[in-house]
Design a protein around this motif. Structure first.
Motif, short mmCIF file in Angstrom:
data_model
loop_
_atom_site.label_atom_id
_atom_site.label_comp_id
_atom_site.label_asym_id
_atom_site.label_seq_id
_atom_site.Cartn_x
_atom_site.Cartn_y
_atom_site.Cartn_z
N VAL A 67 -54.38 -15.89 55.85
CA VAL A 67 -55.02 -14.73 56.49
C VAL A 67 -56.10 -15.15 57.49
O VAL A 67 -55.96 -14.92 58.69
N VAL B 162 -56.25 -6.77 57.18
CA VAL B 162 -55.39 -7.38 56.17
C VAL B 162 -55.14 -6.34 55.09
O VAL B 162 -56.06 -5.73 54.57
N SER C 173 -62.52 -11.68 53.82
CA SER C 173 -62.07 -10.93 54.99
C SER C 173 -63.25 -10.54 55.85
O SER C 173 -63.29 -10.82 57.05
N ILE D 208 -62.56 -9.55 59.53
CA ILE D 208 -61.28 -8.90 59.27
C ILE D 208 -61.53 -7.67 58.40
O ILE D 208 -62.26 -7.75 57.41
#
Length: 179
Positions: free
Chosen positions: A33, A41, A82, A87
């Motif tokens: 990722v 995500v 993340s 993200i």
């Protein structure tokens, strides 16, 4: 995924692995990722951990509460990773099952419902988008996979994916994300 969401030049990468558990997905998270630097995500994991309810040797079986705690802790770490990498994380509920030949289906489905409550609470606490597939896929009992969504009582077929695609599209749309 591209059949449902690959329009208008949208590029989607699926890093899901059959039989995967949150522990191993967390170990691969940076490679799968963060290094790709996606905008979003979508994290949908958890059901495979509940197969440890079925291990043939009692010493290898795990308690549903311990499984749930591991899932939520690993998802929390994925959310943090993340965000630390710019993200937007999106966490999903675990799907119900309907595996008639499995003696632990009822136990698994109750455990999944409890895990989903904790995953939803994690999402609320961290300001993360939560996708509730479970409610849309569950039968009237609120626990069991609705008939007509999977041939094997576990893996959605086209009918199940149609439901899931609609839930994802609607949820993300409420958050200004167009897919």
């Amino acid at each position: 995924l591209n059949a449902y969401f690959g329009l208008d030049g949208l590029f989607i990468v699926n890093r899901g692995i059959a039989g995967d558990v949150t522990e191993f997905a967390l170990k691969r998270f940076d490679a799968d990722v963060t290094q790709l630097k996606p905008k979003h995500v979508v994290i949908k994991l958890g059901i495979n951990q509940y197969w440890t309810l079925d291990f043939s040797f009692p010493q290898d079986r795990r308690k549903a509460d311990d499984i749930r705690a591991d899932i939520v802790a690993d998802l929390d770490k994925m959310i943090v990773r993340s965000r630390d990498n710019g993200i937007v994380p999106i966490v999903c509920s675990i799907l119900p099952t309907s595996i008639e030949m499995n003696v632990n289906t009822a136990l698994r489905n109750r455990a999944v419902r409890e895990a989903n409550a904790d995953i939803r609470a994690l999402a609320e606490r961290t300001g993360t988008i939560y996708v509730d597939y479970h409610s849309a896929m569950a039968d009237e009992d609120g626990l069991t996979l609705r008939p007509g969504l999977a041939h094997d009582g576990l893996h959605p077929h086209a009918g199940g994916y149609d439901v899931m695609a609609g839930v994802l599209r609607e949820t993300l749309g409420r958050h200004g994300i167009r897919i």
